[in-house]
Each structure stands twice: as structure tokens, then as C-alpha cells.
Design a protein around this motif. Structure first.
Motif, PDB file in Angstrom:
ATOM      1  N   VAL A   1       0.784  -1.182   0.093  1.00  0.00           N
ATOM      2  CA  VAL A   1       0.020  -0.120  -0.173  1.00  0.00           C
ATOM      3  C   VAL A   1       0.711   1.402   0.009  1.00  0.00           C
ATOM      4  CG1 VAL A   1      -1.857   1.443   1.304  1.00  0.00           C
ATOM      5  CG2 VAL A   1      -2.000  -1.153   1.275  1.00  0.00           C
ATOM      6  N   LEU A   2       2.038   1.137   0.808  1.00  0.00           N
ATOM      7  CA  LEU A   2       2.626   2.430   1.034  1.00  0.00           C
ATOM      8  C   LEU A   2       3.521   2.405  -0.428  1.00  0.00           C
ATOM      9  CD1 LEU A   2       4.065   1.666   4.413  1.00  0.00           C
ATOM     10  CD2 LEU A   2       2.574   3.621   3.810  1.00  0.00           C
ATOM     11  N   ALA A   3       3.973   1.459  -1.078  1.00  0.00           N
ATOM     12  CA  ALA A   3       4.715   1.643  -2.207  1.00  0.00           C
ATOM     13  C   ALA A   3       3.736   2.215  -3.194  1.00  0.00           C
ATOM     14  CB  ALA A   3       5.314   0.432  -2.445  1.00  0.00           C
ATOM     15  N   MET A   4       2.495   1.944  -3.168  1.00  0.00           N
ATOM     16  CA  MET A   4       1.603   2.433  -4.250  1.00  0.00           C
ATOM     17  C   MET A   4       1.652   3.906  -4.250  1.00  0.00           C
ATOM     18  SD  MET A   4      -0.727   1.847  -6.761  1.00  0.00           S
ATOM     19  CE  MET A   4      -2.421   2.593  -7.128  1.00  0.00           C
TER      20      MET A   4
ATOM     21  N   ASN B   1       9.270   4.871  -0.800  1.00  0.00           N
ATOM     22  CA  ASN B   1      10.463   3.944  -0.898  1.00  0.00           C
ATOM     23  C   ASN B   1      10.296   3.277   0.349  1.00  0.00           C
ATOM     24  OD1 ASN B   1      11.596   4.779  -3.228  1.00  0.00           O
ATOM     25  ND2 ASN B   1      12.459   6.413  -2.397  1.00  0.00           N
ATOM     26  N   VAL B   2       9.784   2.005   0.359  1.00  0.00           N
ATOM     27  CA  VAL B   2       9.581   1.325   1.555  1.00  0.00           C
ATOM     28  C   VAL B   2      10.648   0.054   1.704  1.00  0.00           C
ATOM     29  CG1 VAL B   2       7.723  -0.502   2.681  1.00  0.00           C
ATOM     30  CG2 VAL B   2       6.978   1.389   0.939  1.00  0.00           C
TER      31      VAL B   2
ATOM     32  N   ALA C   1       6.325  -4.392  -5.723  1.00  0.00           N
ATOM     33  CA  ALA C   1       6.702  -3.236  -6.346  1.00  0.00           C
ATOM     34  C   ALA C   1       8.083  -3.000  -6.300  1.00  0.00           C
ATOM     35  CB  ALA C   1       6.107  -2.107  -5.749  1.00  0.00           C
ATOM     36  N   SER C   2       8.764  -2.366  -7.103  1.00  0.00           N
ATOM     37  CA  SER C   2      10.206  -2.365  -7.180  1.00  0.00           C
ATOM     38  C   SER C   2      10.788  -1.605  -6.363  1.00  0.00           C
ATOM     39  CB  SER C   2      10.776  -1.766  -8.541  1.00  0.00           C
ATOM     40  OG  SER C   2      10.106  -0.822  -8.918  1.00  0.00           O
ATOM     41  N   ASN C   3       9.829  -0.502  -5.553  1.00  0.00           N
ATOM     42  CA  ASN C   3      10.486   0.343  -4.479  1.00  0.00           C
ATOM     43  C   ASN C   3      10.138  -0.165  -3.161  1.00  0.00           C
ATOM     44  OD1 ASN C   3       7.406   0.742  -5.478  1.00  0.00           O
ATOM     45  ND2 ASN C   3       7.255   2.811  -4.360  1.00  0.00           N
ATOM     46  N   ILE C   4       9.951  -1.403  -3.106  1.00  0.00           N
ATOM     47  CA  ILE C   4       9.962  -2.171  -1.881  1.00  0.00           C
ATOM     48  C   ILE C   4      11.321  -2.877  -1.769  1.00  0.00           C
ATOM     49  CG2 ILE C   4       8.924  -4.123  -0.323  1.00  0.00           C
ATOM     50  CD1 ILE C   4       6.269  -3.402  -1.913  1.00  0.00           C
ATOM     51  N   THR C   5      12.252  -2.549  -0.852  1.00  0.00           N
ATOM     52  CA  THR C   5      13.385  -3.571  -0.803  1.00  0.00           C
ATOM     53  C   THR C   5      13.309  -3.905   0.758  1.00  0.00           C
ATOM     54  OG1 THR C   5      14.556  -1.428   0.014  1.00  0.00           O
ATOM     55  CG2 THR C   5      14.729  -2.155  -2.238  1.00  0.00           C
TER      56      THR C   5
END
Length: 346
Positions: free
Chosen positions: A20-23, A27-28, A57-61
Motif C-alpha cells: 500500500v505504501l509503495a503504491m 520508498n519502503v 513493487a520495485s520500490n520495496i526493498t
């Protein structure tokens, strides 16, 4: 302000909230102690143990370093199991600062102390409990991760903090309401897991919809009783954190608590059930905590008592139901306080 957000830990609900936060263009960073899990998230963008078949999502690491996860974050989202919350928060305090928004989404108690999660977090971070935000409501991780329409509530005594949390999470499929009754939202989210266990047991026994509807209705009455005794607004139990979360948790096969109860109702032993599920079932610990709280505060919780007997006293689930049905006649609206929550809290 930084758009980095930290999520501790990387279970199914933590990963769903990270999505949800990445959406929302954050940057999570997910934190986990499990090196193999972190490697999988970073290399393959999956978390297959908890959410199979989902690409993140790619912005979740992810990272195993608490320092790397938390430093320079604008918000920290705590989704650790209740049994691990104090330990995780104790480590967090080395990197957390009071400018960071602190949200927790764990539905349980610290069994040993009978404390709510916000109390545990505040003690470890040395901050005001009122500044912490609680996120709760009817929200299966398996549906949130697929962007199914979901509505939750965030609660805090701090108006600025709760509005920041609402803005942080809200988007086209994840609708967020605010509430100032932090105690009620927190208690409702934890206590409904007990009734969900009971609903699963009823289904496992093959008792049908009549029994489950009665169990849920009377269950809501007793968790409201103990909630009000502990300082909650009774109306909160009629909202998203109360009846909303109760319905979804007590009727869906996504629910760990329902599944565990169903297996117990079919005759399986508790230890075998927990081993087969391989994930935390918060309602087990919550039943023990609520049973102790009901004795401590002199509040009748007959359904909780019988579920406690099944879980911890090896009572047969069918006998527990017969015991409930054989209780002395009662009036439906027994012992309801007439004072309003606002009057108590002036």
C-alpha cells in the motif's frame, strides 16, 4: 520530509501494508531477521512463504539491518507479532527519533503483562502512548496485496499524528478513517480474534450458520463489556475495528484464527494445528490475556472462558458449546452502562 518508510516485520500483513505504501510513491524498506527472506524480496520481488504468487513493487526493498531500515525514515510501521513486539521495539529505539511517525498494526496483547501494544511500544521508545497511531479494521493481507477495496481505521490521541497516518496510507483501494478512541480500536482488533477462533470451532463441528451468528453477536457483546471496562468507547465496537473486523475474521478462510478454530473443532490438537499452520495465530495468546483480564476486572466473558478451556484445559469443543447453551437464562441487555464515553473522559 523523506519519503522513506520502514515496515517491521516482513510477514504477510507487514508486506501487504508495504505494498500500500509503495503504491503511494514511498520508498519502503521491510525489515526481517531472516536472511533468505530478505534475499528473496530483493532479488525476486516476492515473499512466497507469506504471499505466494505475488510480485512486489520495485520500490520495496528488504534488509536484516535495523539501522539501515529505520535511519532517515519519515515513518515506522510496526507489524511484529505481539510476542515479539517488546524485543523489536527495544531494538528500534536505538535508531528511532520523535519526528518519525509511529504506527502499529498488531492485534494482540503482551500476555505476561496484559498490556496493549501501544503501551509496550511507548515504554520501550520512552514516548507518550498518545502519540502512537493504531491501524486496524477488516483487512486480509491476501486481499490488500491484490488491491481489493479495503477500509480501515487509524486511531490516536494525537490529531496531527493520526492525520499523517491517514494521508500516508490512503489511496484508491485502501480507504482510511480516523478515530480518537485509540484504546477501543486497539482492544477491538485484538479481542475479536477470540470470537473468530470460536466461529472456526463452530464451523469445524458442523453447527451451521445459526450457531455462528449467535456466537458472533454474543461474542461482540462480551468483548464490548471488557473493552468499556478498560476505557473504550462502546460505539467503537460497532465500527470498522469492531464488528467490521469481527465479521471478516470470523467468516473467511483467509483468517488464521478461523482456520485454527476450524481444525480444533474437527478434533485436532492445538500444538498440531499451530505446527501445521506455520504462522502466528494471535487469538491463542489473546484468549489467555482476555481470560486473565476478565477475572482481574470482574467482567463476565462466558464465550472467552469456554474457548480458554478448549485451548488450555483440553476441554472438548462440543462440550464447551453444550456448557454455553446450558447457562442460566439471561436478559439480552444485561448490565449496560448508561454513562457515555465522553462523560467518563472529561
Amino acid at each position: 520530509m523523506s519519503n522513506k518508510v520502514s515496515v517491521l516485520v516482513a510477514g504477510s500483513w507487514g508486506t501487504a501494508l508495504a505494498s500500500v505504501l509503495a503504491m503511494n510513491h514511498n520508498n519502503v524498506v521491510l525489515w526481517s531477521r531472516n536472511f533468505e527472506q530478505v534475499k528473496e524480496i530483493n532479488e525476486f520481488h516476492t515473499n512466497s512463504k507469506y504471499l505466494p504468487g505475488i510480485t512486489l513493487a520495485s520500490n520495496i526493498t528488504a534488509t536484516t539491518s535495523m539501522k539501515a531500515a529505520v535511519e532517515n525514515s519519515s515513518a515506522v510501521i510496526l507489524v511484529a507479532p505481539s510476542s515479539a513486539m517488546r524485543e523489536v521495539t527495544s531494538e528500534l529505539k536505538n535508531y528511532w527519533n520523535k519526528d518519525m511517525l509511529c504506527v502499529h498494526a498488531t492485534k494482540g496483547f503482551e500476555t505476561e503483562s496484559l498490556k496493549r501494544m501501544s503501551t509496550v511500544i511507548a515504554e520501550e521508545l520512552d514516548c507518550s502512548e498518545g502519540d502512537i497511531v493504531v491501524l486496524s479494521g477488516p483487512s486480509h493481507a491476501e486481499e490488500v496485496i491484490r488491491r481489493c477495496p479495503t477500509t480501515v481505521v487509524v486511531a490516536s490521541l494525537n490529531k496531527s499524528a493520526v492525520e499523517r497516518a491517514q494521508e500516508l496510507f490512503m489511496n484508491s483501494y485502501f480507504r482510511v478513517y480516523t478515530n480518537r478512541d485509540m484504546i477501543g480500536v486497539e482492544l477491538a482488533g485484538a479481542l475479536k480474534n477470540i470470537i473468530a477462533l470460536g466461529a472456526g470451532m463452530s464451523d469445524g463441528l458442523g453447527f451451521g450458520d445459526n450457531a455462528k451468528a449467535a456466537l458472533m453477536t454474543r461474542g461482540l457483546a462480551e468483548i464490548s463489556r471488557i473493552g468499556v471496562e478498560l476505557g473504550a468507547n462502546p460505539l467503537t465496537f460497532s465500527g470498522l475495528a469492531g464488528i467490521g473486523d469481527l465479521v471478516v475474521t470470523a467468516t473467511s478462510q483467509h483468517s488464521r484464527n478461523w482456520r485454527a478454530g476450524s481444525l480444533i473443532g474437527k478434533g485436532n490438537k492445538l500444538d498440531d494445528v499451530l505446527e501445521s499452520m506455520g504462522m502466528v495465530v494471535e487469538g491463542i495468546r489473546t484468549t489467555a490475556a482476555a481470560h486473565s483480564l476478565s477475572i482481574q476486572h470482574g467482567v463476565q466473558m462466558p464465550i472467552t472462558d469456554q474457548i480458554y478451556n478448549v485451548l488450555f484445559k483440553e476441554m472438548d469443543a462440543r462440550v464447551a458449546v453444550e456448557t454455553l447453551m446450558g447457562r442460566d437464562p439471561k436478559t439480552e441487555m444485561e448490565n449496560i452502562r448508561l454513562e457515555t464515553w465522553e462523560q467518563w473522559h472529561t
